[in-house]
Design a protein around this motif. Structure first.
Motif, PDB file in Angstrom:
ATOM      1  N   ASP A 107       0.815  -1.268   0.000  1.00 50.34           N
ATOM      2  CA  ASP A 107       0.046  -0.101  -0.166  1.00 50.34           C
ATOM      3  C   ASP A 107       0.860   1.203  -0.022  1.00 50.34           C
ATOM      4  O   ASP A 107       1.790   1.284   0.971  1.00 50.34           O
ATOM      5  CB  ASP A 107      -0.713  -0.045   1.244  1.00 50.34           C
ATOM      6  N   HIS A 125      -1.973   2.238   9.352  1.00 47.40           N
ATOM      7  CA  HIS A 125      -2.175   1.184   9.776  1.00 47.40           C
ATOM      8  C   HIS A 125      -1.094  -0.200   9.673  1.00 47.40           C
ATOM      9  O   HIS A 125      -0.159   0.029   9.017  1.00 47.40           O
ATOM     10  CB  HIS A 125      -3.652   0.620   8.960  1.00 47.40           C
ATOM     11  N   GLU A 170       1.073   6.693   6.583  1.00 45.61           N
ATOM     12  CA  GLU A 170       0.601   7.741   5.511  1.00 45.61           C
ATOM     13  C   GLU A 170      -0.109   8.987   6.095  1.00 45.61           C
ATOM     14  O   GLU A 170      -1.320   9.390   6.183  1.00 45.61           O
ATOM     15  CB  GLU A 170      -0.419   6.820   4.891  1.00 45.61           C
ATOM     16  N   ALA A 216       1.720   0.589   7.498  1.00 40.47           N
ATOM     17  CA  ALA A 216       1.323   1.666   6.214  1.00 40.47           C
ATOM     18  C   ALA A 216       1.527   3.032   7.027  1.00 40.47           C
ATOM     19  O   ALA A 216       0.479   3.247   7.792  1.00 40.47           O
ATOM     20  CB  ALA A 216       0.367   1.379   5.377  1.00 40.47           C
ATOM     21  N   GLU A 249       2.592   7.898   1.160  1.00 41.26           N
ATOM     22  CA  GLU A 249       2.535   6.659   2.011  1.00 41.26           C
ATOM     23  C   GLU A 249       3.372   5.614   1.548  1.00 41.26           C
ATOM     24  O   GLU A 249       3.635   5.585   0.421  1.00 41.26           O
ATOM     25  CB  GLU A 249       0.956   5.861   1.952  1.00 41.26           C
ATOM     26  N   HIS A 255      -5.696  -3.835   6.099  1.00 35.88           N
ATOM     27  CA  HIS A 255      -5.692  -2.660   7.430  1.00 35.88           C
ATOM     28  C   HIS A 255      -5.699  -3.914   8.477  1.00 35.88           C
ATOM     29  O   HIS A 255      -6.466  -4.660   8.880  1.00 35.88           O
ATOM     30  CB  HIS A 255      -7.213  -2.109   7.447  1.00 35.88           C
TER      31      HIS A 255
HETATM   32 MG    MG Z   1      -3.058   2.743   3.754  1.00 34.29          MG
END
Ligand code: MG
Ligand code: MG
Length: 248
Positions: A105, A168, A201, A199, A232, A175
């Motif tokens: 991600d 997350h 972001e 992740a 991110e 997630h």
């Molecule tokens: Mg994300």
């Protein structure tokens, strides 16, 4: 509980991350005045599927596309459309892919042609805040050390961090725990361990941090309609510090 990944799991996450990173490299080439966000989305989906990977956002809670494309005052979750990019716009592109059971991600915000000085500064500050956040992702640190690094840098530069959306954990689910706010007090939150994947972001606004969702029930915009940026990376915590997984 925050899941700790072993070497093999992190190898898989690296592969998923690389695909996402390649998509964002393609986007850097494609983004220019006149291009529609739907064209960007199509190219992204083709690249992901060329590996036998799956676009992670498509169908996620009913989201209709591969990319989230968020222009100017749009913060996150913008839906690709026939809207053509204009000189002076900024566009945040968020991409996720699922490959061999693991997610990557990553997001960037790109200038379209010539952009204002304010927007240039917004992109620089948001990108830099992500780097500063990542630099805190060492074993033994606390989760909110990352949050604090991001928030304090952004606010020192006279901008704000979005409160309503957060980073997350990530792995076999896009997630996972923990939630990672872009604001918080240092020395708080869970202790970081080798093998955790996050992740990170930051979503940074030129104006205030309040946001609202448009009638399409997806697109999040700033309440004051001033510009917003989003960067991110998916990272892993290793013995030697943070490793960015979403890179080519
Ligand atoms: Mg994300
Ligand atoms: Mg994302």
């Amino acid at each position: 509980m925050i899941e700790v990944k072993n070497k093999e799991q992190l190898d898989r996450m690296r592969s998923a991350g690389r695909i996402v990173a390649e998509v964002l490299e393609i986007m850097k080439e494609m983004v220019k005045p006149g291009v529609s966000t739907e064209e960007l989305d199509k190219a992204a989906e083709e690249h992901i599927r060329s590996y036998g990977a799956v676009p992670a956002f498509k169908g996620y809670n009913g989201f209709p596309a591969t990319l989230c494309t968020s222009i100017n005052e749009e913060v996150v979750h913008g839906i690709p459309s026939l809207r053509a990019l204009k000189n002076g716009d900024i566009i945040s592109i968020d991409c996720g892919a699922l490959y061999h059971g693991y997610y990557g991600d990553s997001a960037i915000t790109l200038p379209v042609g010539d952009i204002s000085e304010d927007n240039k500064r917004l992109l620089t500050v948001c990108d830099e805040s992500l780097k500063l956040g990542i630099a805190q992702a060492w074993k033994g640190n606390r989760l909110f050390d990352i949050s604090y690094a991001i928030q304090s840098y952004v606010e020192r530069n006279g901008m704000s961090v979005v409160r309503d959306y957060v980073g997350h954990g990530i792995g076999t689910k896009m997630h996972e725990e923990p939630q990672l706010p872009n604001f918080g007090k240092p020395g708080r939150g869970p202790r970081l361990e080798v093998g955790m994947a996050l992740a990170i972001e930051p979503m940074v606004n030129l104006g205030g941090y309040n946001v609202e969702t448009l009638k399409d029930e997806w697109t999040v915009v700033t309440k004051d309609r001033r510009a917003s940026a989003h960067f991110e990376h998916t990272i892993a915590i290793t013995e030697n510090g943070p490793e960015i997984l979403t890179r080519t």
